[in-house]
Design a protein around this motif. Sequence first.
Motif, PDB file in Angstrom:
ATOM      1  N   PRO A 111      25.432 -65.588 -24.481  1.00 19.71           N
ATOM      2  CA  PRO A 111      26.471 -64.659 -24.008  1.00 19.71           C
ATOM      3  C   PRO A 111      25.954 -63.300 -23.553  1.00 19.71           C
ATOM      4  CG  PRO A 111      26.677 -65.042 -26.372  1.00 19.71           C
ATOM      5  CD  PRO A 111      25.733 -66.061 -25.850  1.00 19.71           C
ATOM      6  N   LYS A 112      24.968 -62.750 -24.259  1.00 15.72           N
ATOM      7  CA  LYS A 112      24.473 -61.427 -23.869  1.00 15.72           C
ATOM      8  C   LYS A 112      23.739 -61.500 -22.533  1.00 15.72           C
ATOM      9  CE  LYS A 112      22.095 -57.275 -25.210  1.00 15.72           C
ATOM     10  NZ  LYS A 112      21.741 -56.376 -26.319  1.00 15.72           N
ATOM     11  N   VAL A 113      22.934 -62.530 -22.351  1.00 13.26           N
ATOM     12  CA  VAL A 113      22.196 -62.679 -21.094  1.00 13.26           C
ATOM     13  C   VAL A 113      23.154 -62.956 -19.942  1.00 13.26           C
ATOM     14  CG1 VAL A 113      20.378 -63.964 -19.907  1.00 13.26           C
ATOM     15  CG2 VAL A 113      20.167 -63.512 -22.357  1.00 13.26           C
ATOM     16  N   THR A 114      24.138 -63.809 -20.195  1.00 10.04           N
ATOM     17  CA  THR A 114      25.119 -64.142 -19.162  1.00 10.04           C
ATOM     18  C   THR A 114      25.939 -62.922 -18.761  1.00 10.04           C
ATOM     19  OG1 THR A 114      25.247 -66.396 -20.014  1.00 10.04           O
ATOM     20  CG2 THR A 114      27.030 -65.675 -18.581  1.00 10.04           C
ATOM     21  N   GLU A 115      26.344 -62.133 -19.732  1.00  9.17           N
ATOM     22  CA  GLU A 115      27.146 -60.946 -19.444  1.00  9.17           C
ATOM     23  C   GLU A 115      26.336 -59.923 -18.642  1.00  9.17           C
ATOM     24  OE1 GLU A 115      30.555 -58.837 -19.170  1.00  9.17           O
ATOM     25  OE2 GLU A 115      30.297 -60.864 -19.976  1.00  9.17           O
ATOM     26  N   ALA A 116      25.066 -59.760 -19.002  1.00 10.77           N
ATOM     27  CA  ALA A 116      24.206 -58.835 -18.257  1.00 10.77           C
ATOM     28  C   ALA A 116      24.060 -59.289 -16.803  1.00 10.77           C
ATOM     29  CB  ALA A 116      22.836 -58.742 -18.927  1.00 10.77           C
ATOM     30  N   ALA A 117      23.907 -60.599 -16.609  1.00 13.38           N
ATOM     31  CA  ALA A 117      23.770 -61.149 -15.255  1.00 13.38           C
ATOM     32  C   ALA A 117      25.043 -60.917 -14.450  1.00 13.38           C
ATOM     33  CB  ALA A 117      23.444 -62.627 -15.327  1.00 13.38           C
ATOM     34  N   LYS A 118      26.209 -61.118 -15.074  1.00 13.85           N
ATOM     35  CA  LYS A 118      27.487 -60.915 -14.383  1.00 13.85           C
ATOM     36  C   LYS A 118      27.642 -59.472 -13.916  1.00 13.85           C
ATOM     37  CE  LYS A 118      30.340 -64.453 -16.666  1.00 13.85           C
ATOM     38  NZ  LYS A 118      31.486 -64.638 -17.603  1.00 13.85           N
ATOM     39  N   LYS A 119      27.297 -58.542 -14.792  1.00 13.48           N
ATOM     40  CA  LYS A 119      27.448 -57.119 -14.442  1.00 13.48           C
ATOM     41  C   LYS A 119      26.536 -56.753 -13.280  1.00 13.48           C
ATOM     42  CE  LYS A 119      28.953 -55.320 -18.926  1.00 13.48           C
ATOM     43  NZ  LYS A 119      28.599 -54.426 -20.064  1.00 13.48           N
ATOM     44  N   GLN A 120      25.289 -57.229 -13.332  1.00 12.92           N
ATOM     45  CA  GLN A 120      24.353 -56.890 -12.255  1.00 12.92           C
ATOM     46  C   GLN A 120      24.740 -57.582 -10.961  1.00 12.92           C
ATOM     47  OE1 GLN A 120      21.886 -54.551 -12.441  1.00 12.92           O
ATOM     48  NE2 GLN A 120      21.810 -54.883 -10.223  1.00 12.92           N
ATOM     49  N   HIS A 133      14.872 -49.221  -7.794  1.00 14.16           N
ATOM     50  CA  HIS A 133      16.122 -49.607  -8.471  1.00 14.16           C
ATOM     51  C   HIS A 133      15.836 -49.647  -9.965  1.00 14.16           C
ATOM     52  CE1 HIS A 133      14.881 -53.843  -9.159  1.00 14.16           C
ATOM     53  NE2 HIS A 133      14.305 -53.750  -7.970  1.00 14.16           N
ATOM     54  N   SER A 134      16.732 -49.103 -10.748  1.00 14.24           N
ATOM     55  CA  SER A 134      16.449 -48.863 -12.161  1.00 14.24           C
ATOM     56  C   SER A 134      16.152 -50.125 -12.975  1.00 14.24           C
ATOM     57  CB  SER A 134      17.600 -48.090 -12.812  1.00 14.24           C
ATOM     58  OG  SER A 134      18.807 -48.814 -12.738  1.00 14.24           O
ATOM     59  N   PRO A 135      16.774 -51.300 -12.708  1.00 11.76           N
ATOM     60  CA  PRO A 135      16.442 -52.463 -13.537  1.00 11.76           C
ATOM     61  C   PRO A 135      14.954 -52.786 -13.571  1.00 11.76           C
ATOM     62  CG  PRO A 135      18.427 -52.913 -12.284  1.00 11.76           C
ATOM     63  CD  PRO A 135      17.882 -51.607 -11.772  1.00 11.76           C
ATOM     64  N   LEU A 136      14.241 -52.589 -12.463  1.00 15.08           N
ATOM     65  CA  LEU A 136      12.812 -52.882 -12.419  1.00 15.08           C
ATOM     66  C   LEU A 136      12.046 -51.972 -13.372  1.00 15.08           C
ATOM     67  CD1 LEU A 136      10.202 -54.106 -11.318  1.00 15.08           C
ATOM     68  CD2 LEU A 136      10.383 -52.567  -9.351  1.00 15.08           C
ATOM     69  N   TYR A 137      12.368 -50.690 -13.381  1.00 10.36           N
ATOM     70  CA  TYR A 137      11.596 -49.740 -14.172  1.00 10.36           C
ATOM     71  C   TYR A 137      11.980 -49.801 -15.653  1.00 10.36           C
ATOM     72  CZ  TYR A 137      10.370 -48.673  -9.505  1.00 10.36           C
ATOM     73  OH  TYR A 137       9.925 -48.818  -8.227  1.00 10.36           O
ATOM     74  N   MET A 375      18.364 -58.750 -10.172  1.00 11.96           N
ATOM     75  CA  MET A 375      18.902 -59.799 -11.034  1.00 11.96           C
ATOM     76  C   MET A 375      17.865 -60.263 -12.051  1.00 11.96           C
ATOM     77  SD  MET A 375      22.061 -60.341 -10.468  1.00 11.96           S
ATOM     78  CE  MET A 375      22.184 -61.845 -11.428  1.00 11.96           C
ATOM     79  N   ALA A 376      16.646 -60.529 -11.575  1.00  9.76           N
ATOM     80  CA  ALA A 376      15.592 -61.008 -12.467  1.00  9.76           C
ATOM     81  C   ALA A 376      15.290 -59.987 -13.553  1.00  9.76           C
ATOM     82  CB  ALA A 376      14.332 -61.320 -11.661  1.00  9.76           C
ATOM     83  N   CYS A 377      15.169 -58.726 -13.170  1.00 12.06           N
ATOM     84  CA  CYS A 377      14.816 -57.688 -14.142  1.00 12.06           C
ATOM     85  C   CYS A 377      15.917 -57.476 -15.179  1.00 12.06           C
ATOM     86  CB  CYS A 377      14.498 -56.379 -13.420  1.00 12.06           C
ATOM     87  SG  CYS A 377      13.006 -56.466 -12.427  1.00 12.06           S
ATOM     88  N   THR A 378      17.157 -57.538 -14.742  1.00 17.10           N
ATOM     89  CA  THR A 378      18.289 -57.383 -15.675  1.00 17.10           C
ATOM     90  C   THR A 378      18.320 -58.523 -16.674  1.00 17.10           C
ATOM     91  OG1 THR A 378      19.588 -56.179 -14.030  1.00 17.10           O
ATOM     92  CG2 THR A 378      20.799 -57.242 -15.825  1.00 17.10           C
TER      93      THR A 378
END
Length: 502
Positions: A111-120, A133-137, A375-378
């Motif tokens: 659920p946590k990984v899925t929710e993070a993916a949905k938001k991004q 882009h901030s997710p990479l850093y 997406m990958a970084c998030t």
Amino acid sequence: MMATGTMRSLSAAHCKLFNPLRLNAVSCRCLSSNGPGMPPCDFVPGKYESLPYEHVVEVRKKNLSSAISTYYKKPLLLHQGHMQWLFDHEGRRYLDFFGGIVTVSVGHCHPKVTEAAKKQLSRLWHTTNIYLHSPLYEYAEKLTSRLPGKLKVLYLTNSGSEANDLALYMARLYTGNYDIISLRSGYHGASPYALGVTALSAYKPGVANGLGCLTTMCPDVFRGIWGGSHCRDSPVQTTRTCSCSPDSCEAKDRYIEQLKETLETSAAKRIAGFIAEPIMGVGGVIQYPKGFLKAAYELIRERGGLCIADEVQTGFGRTGSHYWGFQTHEVMPDIVTMAKGIGNGFPMAAVVTTEEIDSFFARTLHFNTFGGNPMACTIGSAVLDVIEEDGLQDNCMTIGNHLLMELSKLRNKFEIVGDVRGKGLMIGVEMVTDKKTRRPLPADELNMIWEYCKDYGVLFGKGGLYNNTFRIKPPMCIRKEDADFAVAVLEAALNTYLKRDA
């Protein structure tokens, strides 16, 4: 480690969060009612409403490359996943003990990984790293903080093969040398460079690939020339007699002599590097004698080479005692590659090295369109959080030790179970015709047992040089009752196989 009761509660919470189709849900059932009782699962999958099975098979034959193989005589049409469970198009439930080829690290649709993916996904799908882009850093800082020493420079790619290709390229650029050494039976990918260091003939196309790659003897203490009962860093050792003195390992010394011979006869006086998995994956979950990798690294560095740790399968806490597999060998690689569990199934991979090595790599232009995308970084960042928050490294150690000891009882009970080995939740069960000769059980015979396991509700992998080893690498969230069920299923499958002609 998270208590079992907490894990159960967490599983129930996941079910509530991820069951939007509960009203249309189908019942969950096993394929066979003759096997051991399956542990309960509160999750109910949604009803399958897509292409009919027969049409899927037809499209596959007509439109997909015949090079793409499937598992099982009647391939599974999977519809939904939840943590350690998979559901097919008819609602049958399976315990996934192969984790999408060691790729689902924290659990299907966590659920946590899925929710993070949905938001991004709703914010920014893609931009290349030509922009900030901030997710990479955020991810780069988080991942490198989990690596020791000077391993702090990150380059993101899309797959393990691509990461290993890049690592070999880096080693050649930095050293100015060409020859790369790998271990026989090792697998490092099927792309051009990686094919050269992959040493399993089934993957060799018979045309030029991976030039400048040499192999040395696989230090397999079960099937190899040398090995004893104290060689492995595992709760379960081989049954071979060990005559080593307390402070030495004859097997390690002999296999190192083979590496020396390879260097002295087949390689140039200066080499580019050496690549090895801390525990072989596709090669059959082979563990080396304790101290082998440390001595091998010393020899490679004497020849000017870099040491590459392929953590595609062993990384992110799977071995239990350490976060990275190379740490179990008390070595410090120059380059680390990682993939599979890094994204819990999302296509991403990474190469991590030092500033000094990277400075040579930076002298040439190298670009990856999708590497390090938002997406990958998030998703990768969420995976790192879940491993820590859910106590999954500790879970690997605790459940892995229990699973190894229970599987060792099957080795003691069945003549055809030749070896049980591994560390954490990276386990191999090698099948033989008999323990005295250690002759590999023919692949078609192992496939019969493997099919029975699927019918009883457990999905195992398989591999090894002779394709006679069960590869057991489940999502790291499995519970003790799941481990006990998997062992009971394997035992039932072995009994069914042995009684088939009775």
